[in-house]
Design a protein around this motif. Sequence first.
Motif, PDB file in Angstrom:
ATOM      1  N   LEU A   1       0.832  -1.176   0.032  1.00 40.29           N
ATOM      2  CA  LEU A   1      -0.078  -0.208  -0.102  1.00 40.29           C
ATOM      3  C   LEU A   1       0.785   1.266   0.237  1.00 40.29           C
ATOM      4  O   LEU A   1       0.421   2.556  -0.590  1.00 40.29           O
ATOM      5  CB  LEU A   1      -0.937  -0.089   1.263  1.00 40.29           C
ATOM      6  CG  LEU A   1      -2.046  -1.029   1.384  1.00 40.29           C
ATOM      7  CD1 LEU A   1      -2.651  -0.752   2.768  1.00 40.29           C
ATOM      8  CD2 LEU A   1      -2.721  -1.038   0.121  1.00 40.29           C
TER       9      LEU A   1
ATOM     10  N   GLU B   1      -3.221   6.665  -0.222  1.00 39.18           N
ATOM     11  CA  GLU B   1      -2.529   5.319  -0.549  1.00 39.18           C
ATOM     12  C   GLU B   1      -3.324   4.102  -0.032  1.00 39.18           C
ATOM     13  O   GLU B   1      -3.532   2.944  -0.668  1.00 39.18           O
ATOM     14  CB  GLU B   1      -1.009   5.184   0.144  1.00 39.18           C
ATOM     15  CG  GLU B   1      -0.395   6.044  -0.637  1.00 39.18           C
ATOM     16  CD  GLU B   1       0.998   6.226  -0.017  1.00 39.18           C
ATOM     17  OE1 GLU B   1       2.197   5.835  -0.488  1.00 39.18           O
ATOM     18  OE2 GLU B   1       1.010   6.478   1.434  1.00 39.18           O
ATOM     19  N   PHE B   2      -4.147   4.241   1.106  1.00 36.57           N
ATOM     20  CA  PHE B   2      -4.593   3.243   1.662  1.00 36.57           C
ATOM     21  C   PHE B   2      -5.912   2.741   1.060  1.00 36.57           C
ATOM     22  O   PHE B   2      -6.166   1.617   0.780  1.00 36.57           O
ATOM     23  CB  PHE B   2      -5.088   3.623   3.219  1.00 36.57           C
ATOM     24  CG  PHE B   2      -5.810   2.550   3.784  1.00 36.57           C
ATOM     25  CD1 PHE B   2      -4.846   1.422   4.647  1.00 36.57           C
ATOM     26  CD2 PHE B   2      -7.080   2.517   4.255  1.00 36.57           C
ATOM     27  CE1 PHE B   2      -5.466   0.600   5.331  1.00 36.57           C
ATOM     28  CE2 PHE B   2      -7.609   1.637   4.906  1.00 36.57           C
ATOM     29  CZ  PHE B   2      -6.974   0.524   5.526  1.00 36.57           C
TER      30      PHE B   2
ATOM     31  N   GLY C   1      -4.917   1.565  -2.599  1.00 38.47           N
ATOM     32  CA  GLY C   1      -4.378   0.368  -2.706  1.00 38.47           C
ATOM     33  C   GLY C   1      -5.221  -0.625  -2.189  1.00 38.47           C
ATOM     34  O   GLY C   1      -5.309  -1.987  -2.808  1.00 38.47           O
ATOM     35  N   CYS C   2      -6.101  -0.475  -1.233  1.00 43.71           N
ATOM     36  CA  CYS C   2      -7.139  -1.665  -0.807  1.00 43.71           C
ATOM     37  C   CYS C   2      -7.987  -1.746  -2.097  1.00 43.71           C
ATOM     38  O   CYS C   2      -8.329  -3.327  -2.043  1.00 43.71           O
ATOM     39  CB  CYS C   2      -7.754  -1.225   0.294  1.00 43.71           C
ATOM     40  SG  CYS C   2      -7.046  -1.065   2.104  1.00 43.71           S
TER      41      CYS C   2
END
Length: 76
Positions: A41, A53-54, A57-58
């Motif tokens: 991530l 990003e979190f 990315g998820c």
Amino acid sequence: DGSGTISLAELEFCLANPELQAAFYALGLDVTDAKTLFELLDADGSHELDVEEFVVGCVGLKGNAKALDMEALMKE
């Protein structure tokens, strides 16, 4: 810690919560290896995850349990 970002230690602490593990599992994300997940991530390599990003990315890993393995191999 109020910084607006997530460190590896914070992610590991949160992922120790069975309810949060279940939420990630419902999304199809294997969170048994917090360090690998964090590294995947952390797109900018800052050792901190910002909200973008979190979430991005998820979502990118969502629904594909093997995506973590594939992404990890690609980063090596």
